[in-house]
Design a protein around this motif. Structure first.
Motif, PDB file in Angstrom:
ATOM      1  N   ALA A 205       0.800  -0.895   0.322  1.00  0.00           N
ATOM      2  CA  ALA A 205       0.363   0.084   0.341  1.00  0.00           C
ATOM      3  C   ALA A 205       0.658   1.474  -0.312  1.00  0.00           C
ATOM      4  O   ALA A 205       0.428   2.643  -0.838  1.00  0.00           O
ATOM      5  CB  ALA A 205      -1.346   0.228   1.105  1.00  0.00           C
ATOM      6  N   LEU A 206       2.104   1.615   0.640  1.00  0.00           N
ATOM      7  CA  LEU A 206       3.123   2.300   0.714  1.00  0.00           C
ATOM      8  C   LEU A 206       3.269   2.239  -0.280  1.00  0.00           C
ATOM      9  O   LEU A 206       3.949   3.484  -0.769  1.00  0.00           O
ATOM     10  CB  LEU A 206       3.911   2.089   1.805  1.00  0.00           C
ATOM     11  N   ALA A 207       4.182   1.347  -1.000  1.00  0.00           N
ATOM     12  CA  ALA A 207       4.585   1.470  -2.400  1.00  0.00           C
ATOM     13  C   ALA A 207       3.673   1.778  -3.473  1.00  0.00           C
ATOM     14  O   ALA A 207       3.958   3.011  -4.292  1.00  0.00           O
ATOM     15  CB  ALA A 207       5.423   0.231  -2.709  1.00  0.00           C
ATOM     16  N   ALA A 208       2.574   1.402  -3.130  1.00  0.00           N
ATOM     17  CA  ALA A 208       1.464   2.418  -3.871  1.00  0.00           C
ATOM     18  C   ALA A 208       1.173   3.784  -4.118  1.00  0.00           C
ATOM     19  O   ALA A 208       1.024   4.212  -5.980  1.00  0.00           O
ATOM     20  CB  ALA A 208       0.657   1.297  -3.815  1.00  0.00           C
ATOM     21  N   GLN A 209       1.428   4.379  -2.664  1.00  0.00           N
ATOM     22  CA  GLN A 209       1.427   5.668  -3.059  1.00  0.00           C
ATOM     23  C   GLN A 209       2.797   6.300  -3.266  1.00  0.00           C
ATOM     24  O   GLN A 209       2.984   7.216  -4.040  1.00  0.00           O
ATOM     25  CB  GLN A 209       1.589   5.867  -1.122  1.00  0.00           C
ATOM     26  N   LEU A 210       3.808   5.844  -3.350  1.00  0.00           N
ATOM     27  CA  LEU A 210       5.147   6.055  -2.889  1.00  0.00           C
ATOM     28  C   LEU A 210       4.608   6.392  -4.813  1.00  0.00           C
ATOM     29  O   LEU A 210       5.994   7.250  -5.155  1.00  0.00           O
ATOM     30  CB  LEU A 210       6.070   5.439  -3.259  1.00  0.00           C
ATOM     31  N   ARG A 211       4.782   5.928  -5.714  1.00  0.00           N
ATOM     32  CA  ARG A 211       4.183   5.791  -7.063  1.00  0.00           C
ATOM     33  C   ARG A 211       4.024   7.300  -7.659  1.00  0.00           C
ATOM     34  O   ARG A 211       4.564   7.650  -8.270  1.00  0.00           O
ATOM     35  CB  ARG A 211       3.255   4.799  -7.637  1.00  0.00           C
ATOM     36  N   ASP A 212       3.248   8.423  -6.906  1.00  0.00           N
ATOM     37  CA  ASP A 212       3.016   9.278  -7.087  1.00  0.00           C
ATOM     38  C   ASP A 212       3.702  10.303  -7.495  1.00  0.00           C
ATOM     39  O   ASP A 212       3.855  11.447  -7.986  1.00  0.00           O
ATOM     40  CB  ASP A 212       1.996  10.105  -6.487  1.00  0.00           C
ATOM     41  N   TYR A 213       5.075   9.936  -6.306  1.00  0.00           N
ATOM     42  CA  TYR A 213       6.215  11.063  -6.858  1.00  0.00           C
ATOM     43  C   TYR A 213       6.832  11.000  -7.476  1.00  0.00           C
ATOM     44  O   TYR A 213       7.845  11.986  -8.212  1.00  0.00           O
ATOM     45  CB  TYR A 213       6.856  10.272  -5.316  1.00  0.00           C
ATOM     46  N   PHE A 214       6.945   9.491  -8.054  1.00  0.00           N
ATOM     47  CA  PHE A 214       7.591   9.595  -9.415  1.00  0.00           C
ATOM     48  C   PHE A 214       6.962   9.768 -11.183  1.00  0.00           C
ATOM     49  O   PHE A 214       7.172  10.004 -11.409  1.00  0.00           O
ATOM     50  CB  PHE A 214       8.102   7.942  -9.512  1.00  0.00           C
TER      51      PHE A 214
END
Length: 215
Positions: A205-214
Motif C-alpha cells: 500500500a505504501l509503495a502504491a502511494q509512493l508511485r505518485d512521487y515518481f
C-alpha cells in the motif's frame, strides 16, 4: 484537532498555492509537490495532506477568511508566498524554528544516499515491495517488472537488480554473501529492518502511494 509543533498559520499560504496548482484540488500525499513542500517545512506529507483536505471546506472562521482573501486572486497568493519564502529561516532551521529542535525523520527517505547519489531510500522501499513479488531467479534486468520499476524511478534496470541483490544479502532466509564495500548495503539493511519483517500488504500500500512521487 491534531497539530504539528512546526506548523504555523503562515504555512497555509504555500499549501494553498499547491492546492490551487493545476489540476486544482487535493494532491496525493506523496505527489512530488507535496513531498517538496514537506521537505521545505520539515513537516510530514501526511500532516500536510490532512491540512490540505481542510482547504476543500474550511472548518474555522479564520481559515474561511484566508481562503476568501485569495479566492480568484492567484497573483496575490503567489506574491505573498514569495514574500514568505524570502523570510529568513524558511525551510532552513532558523527563523521560524528558533527554540524548536528540528529532528529529521521522513526527510531522509527523499534525500540521495551517500555514495549512490542517483538513488534514495524511497526507491529502496519501492524495490523491496518488488522483491517480495519476485523469486531470486527473476530478479534480473530482463524481467518486465524490474524494467517497469526502473522506468518509473528513472534509473537503469541494473540499478534495480543491484538493490534486489543486496536485499537477498540481508534477507535472513537466504543468507547470501554480503558485499560489505557496497555504499547501498547499510541503506538496504535499514529499509529491510523497517519494512522487511512487517505486513507485506502494508508495504504494498505504501509503495502504491509512493508511485505518485515518481509520476
Amino acid at each position: 484537532m491534531t497539530t504539528h509543533p512546526l506548523w504555523t498559520e503562515e504555512y497555509w499560504l504555500p499549501l494553498m498555492r499547491l492546492y490551487t496548482a493545476r489540476p486544482e484540488g487535493l494532491k496525493p500525499v506523496y505527489s512530488r509537490g507535496m513531498v517538496e513542500l514537506a521537505l521545505e517545512l520539515h513537516i510530514p506529507p501526511q500532516f500536510l495532506y490532512k491540512q490540505m483536505y481542510r482547504l476543500r471546506r474550511p472548518d474555522t472562521p479564520r481559515l474561511a477568511r484566508l481562503c476568501s482573501r485569495y479566492a480568484g486572486n492567484p497573483k496575490r497568493l503567489a506574491r505573498d508566498v514569495g514574500r514568505l519564502r524570502r523570510m529568513s529561516g524558511l525551510g532552513s532551521g532558523g527563523g521560524f524554528y528558533d527554540g524548536v529542535e528540528v529532528c529529521e525523520t521522513f526527510e531522509k527517505d527523499f534525500r540521495p544516499i551517500a555514495g549512490s547519489p542517483g538513488l534514495k531510500p524511497v526507491m529502496l522501499i519501492m524495490a523491496l515491495d518488488l522483491y517480495f513479488r519476485l523469486t531470486p531467479a527473476t530478479m534480473v534486468e530482463a524481467t518486465p517488472e524490474v524494467a517497469q520499476l526502473a522506468r518509473l524511478m528513472r534509473v537503469k534496470a541494473a540499478d534495480v537488480v543491484a538493490v534486489l541483490g543486496l536485499f537477498q544479502a540481508v534477507d535472513p532466509y537466504l543468507r547470501r554473501p554480503r558485499p560489505e564495500d557496497s555504499p547501498l548495503l547499510a541503506a538496504c539493511r535499514d529499509v529491510w529492518q523497517r519494512y522487511g519483517n512487517g505486513d507485506p500488504e502494508s508495504l504494498a500500500a505504501l509503495a502504491a502511494q509512493l508511485r505518485d512521487y515518481f509520476a
